[in-house]
Design a protein around this motif. Structure first.
Motif, short mmCIF file in Angstrom:
data_model
loop_
_atom_site.label_atom_id
_atom_site.label_comp_id
_atom_site.label_asym_id
_atom_site.label_seq_id
_atom_site.Cartn_x
_atom_site.Cartn_y
_atom_site.Cartn_z
N TYR A 32 -65.91 -19.84 42.43
CA TYR A 32 -64.93 -18.79 42.62
C TYR A 32 -65.19 -18.00 43.90
O TYR A 32 -66.32 -17.61 44.18
CB TYR A 32 -64.96 -17.81 41.44
CG TYR A 32 -64.27 -18.34 40.21
CD1 TYR A 32 -64.90 -19.25 39.39
CD2 TYR A 32 -62.98 -17.93 39.89
CE1 TYR A 32 -64.26 -19.76 38.27
CE2 TYR A 32 -62.33 -18.42 38.77
CZ TYR A 32 -62.98 -19.34 37.96
OH TYR A 32 -62.35 -19.83 36.85
N MET A 34 -64.87 -14.45 45.69
CA MET A 34 -64.99 -13.10 45.16
C MET A 34 -64.49 -12.10 46.19
O MET A 34 -64.56 -12.35 47.41
CB MET A 34 -66.44 -12.78 44.81
CG MET A 34 -67.07 -13.70 43.79
SD MET A 34 -66.26 -13.60 42.19
CE MET A 34 -66.63 -11.90 41.72
N ALA A 50 -63.93 -9.91 51.17
CA ALA A 50 -63.89 -11.12 50.36
C ALA A 50 -64.93 -12.10 50.86
O ALA A 50 -65.32 -12.07 52.04
CB ALA A 50 -62.50 -11.76 50.40
N ALA A 97 -63.01 -8.79 42.12
CA ALA A 97 -62.00 -9.75 41.69
C ALA A 97 -62.47 -11.16 42.00
O ALA A 97 -63.28 -11.36 42.91
CB ALA A 97 -60.67 -9.46 42.38
N ALA A 98 -61.93 -12.13 41.26
CA ALA A 98 -62.33 -13.52 41.43
C ALA A 98 -61.10 -14.43 41.41
O ALA A 98 -60.11 -14.14 40.74
CB ALA A 98 -63.30 -13.94 40.33
N ARG A 99 -61.21 -15.52 42.17
CA ARG A 99 -60.16 -16.53 42.16
C ARG A 99 -60.77 -17.89 42.48
O ARG A 99 -61.77 -17.98 43.21
CB ARG A 99 -59.08 -16.22 43.20
CG ARG A 99 -59.49 -16.42 44.64
CD ARG A 99 -58.36 -16.06 45.61
NE ARG A 99 -57.16 -16.83 45.41
CZ ARG A 99 -56.86 -17.94 46.09
NH1 ARG A 99 -57.69 -18.40 47.01
NH2 ARG A 99 -55.74 -18.60 45.85
N ARG A 107 -54.33 -9.06 47.02
CA ARG A 107 -54.71 -8.83 45.63
C ARG A 107 -53.95 -9.76 44.69
O ARG A 107 -54.44 -10.07 43.60
CB ARG A 107 -54.47 -7.37 45.25
CG ARG A 107 -53.01 -6.95 45.29
CD ARG A 107 -52.86 -5.49 44.99
NE ARG A 107 -51.44 -5.08 45.02
CZ ARG A 107 -51.02 -3.86 44.80
NH1 ARG A 107 -51.88 -2.91 44.52
NH2 ARG A 107 -49.74 -3.59 44.87
N TYR A 110 -55.73 -13.04 43.28
CA TYR A 110 -56.88 -12.98 42.38
C TYR A 110 -56.47 -12.93 40.92
O TYR A 110 -55.57 -12.18 40.55
CB TYR A 110 -57.77 -11.80 42.76
CG TYR A 110 -58.46 -12.06 44.07
CD1 TYR A 110 -57.82 -11.76 45.27
CD2 TYR A 110 -59.71 -12.66 44.12
CE1 TYR A 110 -58.43 -12.05 46.48
CE2 TYR A 110 -60.33 -12.95 45.32
CZ TYR A 110 -59.66 -12.64 46.51
OH TYR A 110 -60.26 -12.94 47.71
N ASN A 111 -57.15 -13.75 40.12
CA ASN A 111 -56.80 -13.90 38.71
C ASN A 111 -57.58 -12.97 37.79
O ASN A 111 -57.10 -12.58 36.74
CB ASN A 111 -57.08 -15.34 38.26
CG ASN A 111 -56.47 -16.36 39.17
OD1 ASN A 111 -57.14 -16.92 40.03
ND2 ASN A 111 -55.18 -16.59 39.00
N TRP A 113 -60.19 -9.58 37.20
CA TRP A 113 -60.53 -8.26 37.72
C TRP A 113 -61.50 -7.54 36.81
O TRP A 113 -61.45 -7.67 35.59
CB TRP A 113 -59.25 -7.41 37.83
CG TRP A 113 -58.31 -7.90 38.85
CD1 TRP A 113 -57.35 -8.86 38.71
CD2 TRP A 113 -58.22 -7.46 40.21
NE1 TRP A 113 -56.68 -9.05 39.89
CE2 TRP A 113 -57.19 -8.19 40.83
CE3 TRP A 113 -58.91 -6.51 40.96
CZ2 TRP A 113 -56.84 -8.00 42.17
CZ3 TRP A 113 -58.56 -6.32 42.28
CH2 TRP A 113 -57.53 -7.07 42.88
#
Length: 123
Positions: A32, A34, A50, A97-99, A107, A110-111, A113
């Motif tokens: 992921y 971040m 990020a 946040a992570a994706r 924003r 990102y999936n 939080w």
């Protein structure tokens, strides 16, 4: 589902430093990207920094470039935000946040939080 928990916020004077941590669980952290965002009262949530899954690519908002450093430790499932030379305008709730995929500034990308940690900088 990935859970993110921030820590390390607090009340400091202008010029001081803080290090925020974001502990992740529930998914394979190392795949992921971040990010850190912040939201001040009455303002929209804004991008801060990020980092890619490997840590090899980082992005910063112009307002924090040269003062903040984002990093990660994949062995500890944790991302960090080192904040130096803090200013009163840095006061906000900071969210990690992570994706999956590449690091991004938006924003909307990102999936997952965290709930956030308060940073208050007095003048």
């Amino acid at each position: 589902q990935m859970q993110l928990v921030e820590s390390g916020g607090g009340l400091v004077q202008a010029g001081a430093s803080l290090r925020l941590s974001c502990a992740a669980s529930g998914r394979t952290f190392s795949v992921y990207a971040m990010a850190w965002f912040r939201q001040a009262p009455g303002k929209e949530r804004e991008f801060v920094a990020a980092i890619s899954w490997s840590g090899g690519t980082t992005y910063y908002a112009d307002s924090v470039k040269g003062r903040f450093t984002i990093s990660r430790d994949n062995a500890k499932n944790t991302a960090y935000l080192q904040m130096n030379s803090l200013k009163p305008e840095d006061t906000a709730v900071y969210h990690c946040a992570a994706r999956e995929g590449a690091a991004a500034r938006s924003r909307m990308a990102y999936n997952y939080w965290g709930q956030g940690t308060q940073v208050t900088v007095s003048s």
